[in-house]
Scaffold this active site. Structure first.
Site, PDB file in Angstrom:
ATOM      1  N   CYS A   1      -2.009  -2.750   7.629  1.00  0.00           N
ATOM      2  CA  CYS A   1      -1.902  -3.683   6.503  1.00  0.00           C
ATOM      3  C   CYS A   1      -0.624  -4.517   6.516  1.00  0.00           C
ATOM      4  CB  CYS A   1      -2.101  -2.935   5.191  1.00  0.00           C
ATOM      5  SG  CYS A   1      -3.817  -2.360   5.051  1.00  0.00           S
TER       6      CYS A   1
ATOM      7  N   LYS B   1      -7.075  -4.935  -3.069  1.00  0.00           N
ATOM      8  CA  LYS B   1      -7.826  -5.472  -1.935  1.00  0.00           C
ATOM      9  C   LYS B   1      -8.718  -4.394  -1.355  1.00  0.00           C
ATOM     10  CE  LYS B   1      -4.073  -4.305   1.166  1.00  0.00           C
ATOM     11  NZ  LYS B   1      -4.803  -3.274   1.922  1.00  0.00           N
TER      12      LYS B   1
ATOM     13  N   ASP C   1       0.785  -1.253   0.000  1.00  0.00           N
ATOM     14  CA  ASP C   1       0.000   0.000   0.000  1.00  0.00           C
ATOM     15  C   ASP C   1       0.817   1.305   0.000  1.00  0.00           C
ATOM     16  OD1 ASP C   1      -1.966  -1.911   0.241  1.00  0.00           O
ATOM     17  OD2 ASP C   1      -2.836  -1.156   2.096  1.00  0.00           O
TER      18      ASP C   1
HETATM   19  C1  VGL Z   1      -4.651   0.671   5.690  1.00  0.00           C
HETATM   20  C2  VGL Z   1      -6.238   1.557   7.072  1.00  0.00           C
HETATM   21  C3  VGL Z   1      -7.197   1.426   6.097  1.00  0.00           C
HETATM   22  C4  VGL Z   1      -3.223   0.281   5.512  1.00  0.00           C
HETATM   23  C5  VGL Z   1      -5.590   0.525   4.703  1.00  0.00           C
HETATM   24  O1  VGL Z   1      -2.742   0.219   4.361  1.00  0.00           O
HETATM   25  O2  VGL Z   1      -2.557   0.031   6.539  1.00  0.00           O
HETATM   26  N1  VGL Z   1      -4.976   1.185   6.873  1.00  0.00           N
HETATM   27  N2  VGL Z   1      -6.863   0.917   4.907  1.00  0.00           N
END
Ligand code: VGL
Ligand code: ZN
Length: 198
Positions: A152, A107, A9
């Protein structure tokens, strides 16, 4: 042993100026690029939510970002709207050398379930397909970097360890959100699950 680098991410919304900015997130990009050049296999994950996703506080009347709610699959943090499919915030950081990736796993696209982990949605049973991909490529060992350490990256690393992969999280190439001690809890949880923190 065939190893894969899993880059979690590294997207604009998690970087300074983004909707869910993580402190120092932009400072890990150069180091991740270097790692990608040296890795035998590279997988990127991309948080990819439809507008109005159930993990967004804005989808729950009277709720503010960072409050908790109860979902059918358990407690869930409510987030600011982030990584909406096709939006600039969902794009990878512009300096991330995405051409070096073999595979991109999206995702969080299911409107009713959040998905922190690269392997399973937050119900802990709906697979993303990454395990099958890694298995069919004969990859048996993982290194993880990215955002956010306590969400994540944490969920992905713990799931990987449970699936039987030796997994190392490179802490210098991760940054955390740290919501009410979530970073410390995540580090302990990863250690308990057998994840190597390097
Ligand atoms: C994430 C919160 C919501 C992350 C993704 O990548 O850690 N955190 N969506
Ligand atoms: Zn998300």
């Amino acid at each position: 042993m065939p190893k894969a680098l899993i880059v979690i991410d590294v997207q604009n919304d998690f970087c300074p100026g983004g909707a869910l900015a993580v402190d120092g997130a932009d400072r890990i990009v150069a180091g991740i690029n270097t790692m990608m050049k040296e890795a035998g296999a590279v997988v990127l994950t991309q948080d990819w939510h439809p507008a109005g996703h159930s993990s967004f506080a804005s989808s729950h009347e009277g709720k503010e970002p960072f409050e908790m709610t109860e979902m059918p699959y358990g407690p869930q943090v409510l987030w600011p709207d982030h990584c909406v499919q096709g939006s600039p915030g969902a794009e990878f950081h512009p300096d991330l050398e995405t051409d070096l990736a073999d595979m991109i796993v999206r995702k969080g696209y299911n409107p009713a379930i959040d998905s922190y982990s690269a392997f399973y949605e937050n119900d802990h049973e709906t697979p993303t397909g990454l395990h099958g991909y890694l298995r069919s490529r004969g990859i048996t060992e993982l290194v993880m970097v990215g955002l956010a350490t306590d969400f994540c990256v944490n969920y992905s690393a713990v799931d990987a360890a449970r699936l039987g992969y030796p997994v190392t999280v490179l802490r210098d190439l991760c940054r955390g959100i740290d919501l009410d001690g979530s970073l410390e809890a995540a580090l302990n949880g990863m250690r308990d699950a057998g994840v190597t923190l390097a």
